[in-house]
Design a protein around this motif. Structure first.
Motif, PDB file in Angstrom:
ATOM      1  N   PRO A  63      32.233  27.699  73.236  1.00 18.52           N
ATOM      2  CA  PRO A  63      31.441  28.816  72.677  1.00 18.52           C
ATOM      3  C   PRO A  63      30.381  29.281  73.678  1.00 18.52           C
ATOM      4  N   LEU A  64      30.725  30.291  74.470  1.00 15.66           N
ATOM      5  CA  LEU A  64      29.864  30.680  75.590  1.00 15.66           C
ATOM      6  C   LEU A  64      29.011  31.907  75.278  1.00 15.66           C
ATOM      7  N   LEU A  65      27.752  31.834  75.676  1.00 17.60           N
ATOM      8  CA  LEU A  65      26.864  32.992  75.589  1.00 17.60           C
ATOM      9  C   LEU A  65      26.427  33.326  77.009  1.00 17.60           C
TER      10      LEU A  65
ATOM     11  N   GLY B 224      29.264  14.746  66.581  1.00 13.58           N
ATOM     12  CA  GLY B 224      29.452  15.221  65.221  1.00 13.58           C
ATOM     13  C   GLY B 224      28.555  16.376  64.825  1.00 13.58           C
ATOM     14  N   PHE B 225      28.049  17.126  65.811  1.00  7.09           N
ATOM     15  CA  PHE B 225      27.271  18.320  65.457  1.00  7.09           C
ATOM     16  C   PHE B 225      28.177  19.338  64.779  1.00  7.09           C
ATOM     17  N   ASP B 226      27.619  20.063  63.842  1.00  6.63           N
ATOM     18  CA  ASP B 226      28.305  21.165  63.185  1.00  6.63           C
ATOM     19  C   ASP B 226      28.674  22.208  64.255  1.00  6.63           C
ATOM     20  N   LYS B 227      29.987  22.452  64.409  1.00 11.94           N
ATOM     21  CA  LYS B 227      30.453  23.316  65.507  1.00 11.94           C
ATOM     22  C   LYS B 227      29.867  24.713  65.465  1.00 11.94           C
ATOM     23  N   SER B 228      29.582  25.199  64.239  1.00  9.74           N
ATOM     24  CA  SER B 228      29.059  26.562  64.146  1.00  9.74           C
ATOM     25  C   SER B 228      27.607  26.622  64.623  1.00  9.74           C
ATOM     26  N   LYS B 229      27.003  25.465  64.879  1.00  8.46           N
ATOM     27  CA  LYS B 229      25.609  25.441  65.321  1.00  8.46           C
ATOM     28  C   LYS B 229      25.465  25.007  66.778  1.00  8.46           C
ATOM     29  N   ILE B 230      26.562  25.121  67.544  1.00 11.93           N
ATOM     30  CA  ILE B 230      26.482  24.787  68.974  1.00 11.93           C
ATOM     31  C   ILE B 230      26.824  26.037  69.784  1.00 11.93           C
ATOM     32  N   ARG B 231      26.045  26.280  70.834  1.00 15.20           N
ATOM     33  CA  ARG B 231      26.431  27.328  71.783  1.00 15.20           C
ATOM     34  C   ARG B 231      26.096  26.869  73.197  1.00 15.20           C
ATOM     35  N   ILE B 232      26.784  27.472  74.169  1.00 13.53           N
ATOM     36  CA  ILE B 232      26.535  27.141  75.573  1.00 13.53           C
ATOM     37  C   ILE B 232      26.001  28.404  76.223  1.00 13.53           C
TER      38      ILE B 232
END
Ligand SMILES: [Zn+2]
Length: 482
Positions: free
Chosen positions: A232-234, A275-283
């Motif tokens: 998930p790239l920004l 185990g972080f919620d995937k929708s709450k991770i960004r790069i």
């Protein structure tokens, strides 16, 4: 109560984090915290995910001293560049970081910063008094070795690892690239630490380095192996997170080198493993214009938090050949491979912030209860053991089961209060499984096991208990499949 306050309250009340430390003396030293029994267990689990993860990608662990002589920090640039710009109130004597007073400050010249403060008419935030001169203040902590040798506590683990390059190069039988990592304490003398556990003066880092030759960076076999993985790239300047396959990060102009993209993938994989919620991770990519002059690229892994919004827990840096060149020059030691300095690609985790953010990220409030949904195997306590009553031999059997399981898992024994209350106590700290020993257990040799997220209960034979819990925690089997 807001979620972030709930976490803070829980952290104190249930023994995750205490502080500032030492609490009994004048309320503690700002920027220093104690990790209580449950917090330490959780932090260990986070640390072990990182250790296992790096090892799985063939990085080898080292450990270096936390104190280094001045020359090291001269070479690394920390002595001159690792500074905060501080101004003091002339009236009440409070100190402030000027970048906290002026949004988006990029100026480095103290006199010019002072002019900005005057021009913008910025006053002391607490007493409205006039602010004094701007003074660059080094963030390294100084101490003395022997009688009078001035030395510094390391502000990062990374530099101490770089210094091992000659030894490591021989250890890896002069084959490059190779990867190493170090997990350990580092120190930063933040002038006014404000963000609690998020920004402390003493902290644990887990930093990995890939030492690699420039020409090796563009063709990297592990990049191809994992090419289908989505990241998930920004990108800098972009507004939206794009899911990009690792294999397409170069083609689509997100990153420049396969080896660097691979390092971003490794870091992201570790965060996922926690185990972080995937929708709450960004790069998120740093502004290329703001990178240090030697750096080629930098991305952060950020997790969405209640208190601070998107918050960095890991940085991935392309440091080029800067570090080894500097240390070769200053130490007059060869740090090259056939006259060329290797490049360093680096992953840097802050463990305390990662652990705390994981705790916050995993807290769930629903109608019935507040509970923590850790990924299987990440909860501080694996199993709680309850005798239905402390009589009729139930307690004796429960103790036997506890003693047996406690050899392998983190267990607690609890015989006080109703079963419902005992469940709540364990839900509140995310304990994966609760086992209840009742009268039937005595005759049929089985117990009730309850899983935290579904609250479903099933009967399991006492003889099968260890193996079942092991398989559940290692995600070999799902509770619903039992
Ligand atoms: Zn003041």
């Amino acid at each position: 109560m807001k979620v972030e306050d709930k976490v803070l309250d829980l952290a104190k009340r249930r023994g995750f984090v205490w502080g500032p430390s030492p609490n009994i003396y004048t309320g503690g030293l700002s920027g220093f915290y104690d990790w209580g029994p449950l917090g330490k267990l959780l932090k260990n689990k986070v640390e072990n995910v990182i250790r296992k993860g790096f090892s799985a990608f063939e990085f080898w662990e080292v450990e270096c001293p936390t104190i280094m002589p001045k020359e090291v920090w001269q070479a690394s640039g920390h002595l001159t560049n690792f500074v905060d710009y501080i101004t003091k109130c002339k009236k009440c004597n409070s100190s402030y970081r000027v970048d906290h007073l002026i949004d988006g400050l990029e100026e480095k010249d103290p006199e010019k910063i002072k002019k900005i403060i005057t021009h913008k008419n910025i006053k002391c935030p607490s007493c409205k008094g006039e602010l004094g001169n701007v003074v660059p203040t080094n963030l390294m902590m100084k101490t003395v070795v022997g009688l009078d040798q001035e030395v510094f506590l390391r502000p990062e683990t990374a530099t101490t690892t770089y210094l091992l390059f000659p030894e490591l190069y021989r250890f890896f039988r002069t084959k490059i690239p190779f990867g190493v990592f170090q997990i350990g304490k580092a120190y930063r003398n933040e002038i006014s630490p404000r963000q609690g556990v998020f920004r402390t003066r003493e902290f644990t880092q887990a930093e990995a380095q890939l030492f690699i030759m420039k020409e090796q960076e563009t063709q990297f076999s592990q990049f191809k192996e994992h090419s289908q993985k989505l990241l998930p790239l920004l990108k800098y300047g972009s507004e939206k997170i794009e899911k990009v396959k690792l294999g397409e990060t170069i083609k689509k102009n997100f990153m420049k080198k396969e080896a660097y993209s691979f390092m971003v993938y490794v870091a992201y994989q570790l965060v996922e493993n926690m185990g972080f919620d995937k929708s709450k991770i960004r790069i998120r990519q740093h502004n290329p214009a703001e990178l240090a002059f030697y750096a080629d690229d930098a991305w952060d892994i950020e997790v969405l938090t209640e208190r601070y919004g998107w918050f960095e827990i890991c940085g991935i840096h392309d440091r080029t050949d800067y570090d080894l060149k500097q240390h070769a020059t200053f130490s007059k030691t060869r740090m090259d491979v056939q006259n060329q300095s290797p490049n360093i690609l680096e992953i840097a985790f802050g463990l305390e912030r990662t652990t705390y953010v994981l705790l916050e990220n995993s807290l769930i409030e629903d109608k019935e209860r507040d509970w923590i949904h850790f990924q299987q195997g990440m909860a501080p306590i694996d199993v709680a053991i309850f005798p239905l009553m402390s009589k009729d031999g139930l307690d004796k059997l429960a103790k036997e089961i506890f003693n047996d399981l406690n050899k392998e898992f983190v267990c607690v024994y609890d015989d006080s209060g109703s079963i419902g209350r005992r469940y709540r106590r364990m839900d509140e700290v995310g304990t994966s499984f609760c086992i209840t020993i009742d009268h039937d257990s005595l005759t049929s040799k089985d117990i009730t096991i309850r899983e935290i997220s579904s609250m479903k209960q099933i009967r399991i034979k006492i003889d099968d208990l260890s193996e079942t819990i092991r398989d559940l925690l290692n995600k070999k089997v799902k509770f619903e499949e039992l």
